[in-house]
Write a protein that holds these residues in place. Structure first.
Motif, short mmCIF file in Angstrom:
data_model
loop_
_atom_site.label_atom_id
_atom_site.label_comp_id
_atom_site.label_asym_id
_atom_site.label_seq_id
_atom_site.Cartn_x
_atom_site.Cartn_y
_atom_site.Cartn_z
N LEU A 159 12.10 7.09 -3.41
CA LEU A 159 11.28 7.44 -2.24
C LEU A 159 10.66 6.20 -1.62
CD1 LEU A 159 10.18 9.65 -0.46
CD2 LEU A 159 8.31 10.00 -2.08
N VAL A 160 10.18 5.29 -2.46
CA VAL A 160 9.64 4.02 -1.95
C VAL A 160 10.72 3.26 -1.19
CG1 VAL A 160 8.84 1.73 -2.64
CG2 VAL A 160 7.83 3.76 -3.67
N GLY A 161 11.94 3.22 -1.76
CA GLY A 161 13.03 2.54 -1.10
C GLY A 161 13.37 3.14 0.25
N ARG A 207 0.84 -1.20 0.00
CA ARG A 207 0.00 0.00 0.00
C ARG A 207 0.87 1.26 0.00
NH1 ARG A 207 -5.24 0.62 1.23
NH2 ARG A 207 -5.35 -1.43 2.23
N MET A 208 1.89 1.28 0.84
CA MET A 208 2.78 2.45 0.91
C MET A 208 3.47 2.67 -0.43
SD MET A 208 4.56 2.45 4.70
CE MET A 208 5.42 0.91 4.43
N ALA A 209 3.97 1.58 -1.03
CA ALA A 209 4.69 1.71 -2.29
C ALA A 209 3.78 2.24 -3.41
CB ALA A 209 5.29 0.36 -2.68
N LEU A 210 2.55 1.70 -3.50
CA LEU A 210 1.63 2.15 -4.54
C LEU A 210 1.21 3.60 -4.33
CD1 LEU A 210 -0.69 -0.96 -5.09
CD2 LEU A 210 0.76 0.16 -6.80
N LEU A 211 0.98 4.00 -3.09
CA LEU A 211 0.60 5.37 -2.81
C LEU A 211 1.70 6.35 -3.24
CD1 LEU A 211 -1.15 5.05 0.68
CD2 LEU A 211 -2.20 5.84 -1.45
N VAL A 212 2.93 5.99 -2.92
CA VAL A 212 4.05 6.86 -3.31
C VAL A 212 4.14 6.98 -4.82
CG1 VAL A 212 6.56 7.09 -3.31
CG2 VAL A 212 5.37 6.48 -1.20
N MET A 213 4.10 5.83 -5.52
CA MET A 213 4.23 5.85 -6.96
C MET A 213 3.06 6.58 -7.62
SD MET A 213 7.10 4.45 -7.47
CE MET A 213 7.04 4.45 -9.25
N ASN A 214 1.88 6.50 -7.02
CA ASN A 214 0.71 7.19 -7.57
C ASN A 214 0.83 8.70 -7.42
OD1 ASN A 214 -2.02 6.97 -8.75
ND2 ASN A 214 -2.68 7.86 -6.80
N LYS A 215 1.52 9.14 -6.37
CA LYS A 215 1.62 10.57 -6.11
C LYS A 215 2.73 11.24 -6.91
CE LYS A 215 -1.67 10.90 -3.04
NZ LYS A 215 -2.89 11.69 -3.33
#
Length: 495
Positions: free
Chosen positions: A152-154, A130-138
């Motif tokens: 940023l995800v890393g 969830r955190m990774a998808l939210l970051v990539m979506n933003k």
């Protein structure tokens, strides 16, 4: 009459058996040699064990957990009948075994185990995805934004997951999905860029976060034993921050210039990414409780030594206890124990035992003197010493697939050498601290780190592509270490 047909051993099995034979032969050969001047008999055993595990770790002829078992067994057989200290009593088999089990009582091992349980909690609840998808979506879909998003995800995952393999394992499906959403194959310039950045950024954030990698904790364990003081989570982060920022900038520029990622169909890709995010279920109560505990841990880690007296290990243990509690917790022991990589913990503890043995027997000091001591570094400025040691570490890392193994091998030698330099205890501590950063320099070859191999396994990039970016990042990283050692780090009191 029935016959049982036995298939011939696979070539890979023969290769592994051959390397195991080489490792054992080198160990026995070291024990049969005359003891060098200035080295004790138990120190000679420690050096033999060092040669044994270096071959095991480089060749990967046995699993990490098995290498720890081989190491312990060989140590007991070699140390029996020899005094651990000059003038001490000869060790019995029980005494030798106790010596090789010292690493299992280290608080660093407990911290690694607890942090791995935290990683399991993130996986079980799905909060990592969830955190990774939210970051990539933003962040958006342009090449530059996708690279920044991967970094940023890393970084976010490195705050909570101490396993590079676990972090990258969570990110790879998302990066593959982003590439597919753009209608591109994973082997495209974008796919290659995202995979290389994911692996290399993971190595960078291993250096940035004290709890981000097991090798950091094993290095600090040796340093605390030798120098008598530890380093807080916040202190490590602040020290590594300027270096981390610089490395991220270099990785970004090198990836953009060398790989030249292209992104067609931006609107469609954004829609596909939003669709993936919409497939996620609503945030569950378990995820909310996990976020609460994770936020609490991050607060306690970053304020260690300022707002409270609890060390990193203690606070992490408290957090894991909360996550395993009835009703409030997010997992049961029976769930977690199946997902925790126990082999990593065993290897970690065995590495501490070997490093402690090398320090106790004087083997690390002797080896430092006959290698690094012959370079004439004691008369040079500190920043030149740091640069030379860093280059030595980077070259040595080319043969290692495990940063934990490299830390177990290298850091005790660096400590022994730093203690011979005409510098203060604080400066010697800083020199070794910087070398603990360099242990994570796995940028040049896919085989230099497990996370590299995971990304390489997707087929997105070639070894040549990875090396082109990695060589630039490595050279720039070495230059930054020398520059910071001559300027900012002395001003911060690190050197």
């Amino acid at each position: 009459m029935s016959f049982t047909f036995v298939s011939p051993a696979e070539p890979d099995s023969n290769r592994k058996l051959a390397w195991l034979g080489v490792a054992i032969a080198l160990y026995l050969g070291m024990l049969l040699l005359p003891t060098p001047a200035g080295l004790s008999a138990s120190g000679q055993v420690a050096l033999g064990l060092l040669m044994l595990v270096i071959v095991l770790w480089i060749s990967e002829c046995v699993s990490p957990a098995n290498s720890a078992i081989v190491l312990t067994g060989a140590a007991v057989l070699g140390l029996m009948g020899k005094p651990l200290h000059a003038g001490g009593p000869p060790l019995s088999s029980a005494g030798a075994l106790t010596t090789m089990l010292t690493g299992f009582s280290s608080t660093a091992v407990l911290l690694v185990a607890a942090a791995l349980f935290l990683a399991v909690a993130l996986k079980l609840t799905g909060l990592d995805k969830r955190m990774a998808l939210l970051v990539m979506n933003k962040v958006g879909i342009s090449p530059s934004r996708l690279i920044l998003g991967a970094m940023l995800v890393g970084f976010v995952l490195a705050l909570f997951i101490p396993s590079a393999t676990a972090r990258v394992g969570a990110v790879i499906p998302i990066m593959v999905g982003v590439t597919a959403a753009l209608g591109l194959p994973v082997t495209s310039s974008l796919g290659a860029t995202l995979m290389i950045v994911t692996a290399s950024a993971c190595s960078i954030f291993n250096m940035a976060i004290k709890t981000g990698a097991a090798q950091n904790l094993i290095s600090l364990n040796f340093m605390q034993q030798s120098f008598g003081h530890a380093m807080t989570w916040g202190g490590w982060f602040i020290t590594a921050l300027p270096f981390t920022i610089g490395m991220c900038m270099v990785l970004y520029l090198a990836s953009m210039v060398i790989l030249r990622p292209q992104v067609p169909g931006k609107a469609e890709a954004e829609a596909r990414l939003s669709e993936e995010l919409s497939k996620l279920a609503p945030v569950t109560p378990a995820e909310r409780r996990l976020m609460l505990v994770a936020g609490l841990l991050l607060l306690l880690w970053s304020t260690e030594g300022m707002l409270h007296p609890l060390d990193t290990t203690t606070t992490t243990q408290i957090g894991i206890a909360l996550l395993l509690m009835p009703r409030f917790g997010v997992m049961h022991w029976s769930q977690a124990e199946k997902l925790v990589p126990w082999g990593t913990i065993i290897l970690f503890a065995a590495g501490i035992s070997l490093g402690t043995l090398m320090a106790t027997t004087g083997a690390a000091a002797w080896l430092a003197q006959v290698t690094l001591g012959q370079m004439g570094l004691s008369a040079l400025p500190v920043f030149v010493v740091v640069g030379t040691l860093s280059l030595f570490s980077i070259v040595l890392h080319l043969g290692f697939a495990s940063a934990t193994g490299l830390a177990s091998t290298l850091i005790p030698i660096m400590i022994a050498f730093a203690q011979t330099l005409p510098v203060s205890k604080e400066t010697a501590f800083g020199i070794v601290l910087i070398q603990s950063f360099v242990v994570s320099f796995g940028f040049i070859l896919p085989t230099n780190a497990p996370q590299n191999m995971l990304c390489y396994g997707t087929g997105a990039f070639s070894i040549a592509q990875f090396a082109k970016v990695g060589v630039i990042v490595t050279i720039a990283g070495l230059a930054m270490i020398v520059l910071l050692s001559a300027t900012l780090w002395p001003m911060m009191g690190v050197l």
